[in-house]
Scaffold this active site. Sequence first.
Site, short mmCIF file in Angstrom:
data_model
loop_
_atom_site.label_atom_id
_atom_site.label_comp_id
_atom_site.label_asym_id
_atom_site.label_seq_id
_atom_site.Cartn_x
_atom_site.Cartn_y
_atom_site.Cartn_z
CE LYS A 73 -3.82 1.88 2.83
NZ LYS A 73 -4.66 1.59 4.02
CB SER A 149 -7.63 3.77 3.70
OG SER A 149 -6.88 2.98 4.61
CB SER A 173 -8.34 0.92 6.37
OG SER A 173 -8.77 2.23 6.70
#
Length: 485
Positions: A73, A149, A173
Site C-alpha cells: 500500500k 483505505s 480499512s
Amino acid sequence: MKVSEYVQYDAVGLAELMAAGEVTPAEVAAAAREAAGAVNPEINAVVETWATDDEPAPDSGSAPLAGVPFLIKDLGVAMAGRRMELGSRLAAGHVPGADSSLMVRLRRAGLVTFGRTTTPEMAYSITTESAFHGPTRNPWDPRRSAGGSSGGAGAAVAAGIVPVAHATDAAGSLRIPAAYNGLFGLKPTRGRVSAGPDFDEIFNGLGVQGSVSRTVRDSAVLLDRISGPEPGDPYSAPRPSRPYADEVGRSPGRLRIGVLAQAWGGRRTTAPVADAVSRTVRLLESLGHRVTEARVGLGVGWDEFVLANARIMASNLAASVDGLAAASGRPVDTSTLEPVTLAGHRYGQLVTGPQLVAALAVRNLVARSLAEYFGTYDLLLTPTVPEPPMFLGEYGQGAEALDGFGWIERLNERSPFTMAFNVAGTPAMSVPVTSDAETGLPVGMQFAAGYGEEGLLFRLAGQLEQASPWAGRTPAVWAGSPRVR
C-alpha cells in the site's frame, strides 16, 4: 506461465510450484505484470510498478512465499528507494531511505514486491478516490467503490493482479475493501505486527498492519511471517500456541457466536445485507455452532465513542500533515490537500492534551466492555458494512460542507461495525461467505474475537471456506478472463 494459469493459484500454491521447479520466479513475475497491464487501466488499483531485477531473488523454497509477486500500500510500510506518497500531493515524491520493520519481514518471507497500491489521501476515508491518483474501481462493478483505505489492495487482489497484498486497518480499512471485493481480510490484534522503527503506535493504537487475500491460508501464512515484536516496541501481542497456518485446517469446535445485525449508533442494515446475515447464521448452525442474538455494549454512548475517535484520528492526522509540510516545504492548503483532509487538520490542531487523554480513556472503556462480552461468547458476528459497495462519488457528496468532526461522524455512520475493534485492539476478520442474491455483489461478514485470538478466527475461516467456497467466484474485471491470454 499464462495469466489464465497464474490466477488459478493462491500465494502458497505459486510458491509450491516454484519450489518444485514447475515454473520459474521470472515466469511468475511476468504473468503478474501482464495481469496488471491488462486490468489496471480499468480499475486504477496500482499506482506504479517497478523492475525487481536489481533486488536479490529469494532461493526457491527458502521461504513459504518465495518468489510470490506482491504489492504494498502507498502508506504504512516504507520500502527503501521507492516512493511512499500517502495518496497525497503533499507527500508527492517522498522516498524513504530505509526499509521499515514490516518491509524487512516481507522480504524475508520471500515476497517479490513490484509495486504499490492506491489509498485515499492519508488513509482518511473508507473509499479510495484521491485527488492525487483518481478513483479506484471495484472489479465486480466498476461504477462502485473498492472501499478504503486499502481499496487499491482489495481491487488488485480481486482482479487477479496478485493473490495477496499488504493492507492497513485503523477503522476498517482492511476489512471494508475485503467485503467490497469478495476477499478474506483479518485485522490482527494490536501489537501483533510491529509499526517500527519510525512509529511505536499508529493512530494511538487504532491502526494495524495486515493483508487481503483470496484464500484464508495465504493470510495465515503471511501473518506468521510478519508478526512478532521488534526491539523498542512498547508492547506486543501474546505469541500464538502454534503457527496460524496450522490453524486453518483445524476444527474450531462448537462455538458460541453472538449476532449483531443492526449496528451501534442506529445505522440500519440494508435488506440485502440483513438477508446475507441470516443465511450466514443458518450456515453456522448447520456446522454445529450455537448462534444467538447478541447484546453487546461499547461501555460508552455512541456520541461519546464517535467524539473520542474524532479526537484521536484528527490529532494524529494534524501531526502527520505538519510533519510532511515541514519536510517538503509545501504549504498546507488546497494546492496540497483535499478539503476533508484540511478540515481534519484544522480540527486536529484544536484538540487539547487533556481531550486526547480523555479520548484514550474512552478507548480503555470500550476495550474493557468488549472483553467482558468475549468472556461469555467466543465470537461476535456482524455485517462488515451495513450496505452493498457504494457508488463512486457517493461518499464524498456534500463533504466540502463538513468540518473535521463531521467527516469522522460520517465515517462511523457508514461503517458502524468495524471501528469498535480498532478501539479495543482485538482481532476481527471479514469473510466473503455469501453474496447479494440479486446483484451478485460480494457481501462480507465480520467475525470478531477476544484479544490475541487470531487462531480461533483462522480456524472458523478455514471451516467456512470449505463449507461455502468463494474461490470460484470471479468479478467482471478479472485477469483470468478469456480476453487476457
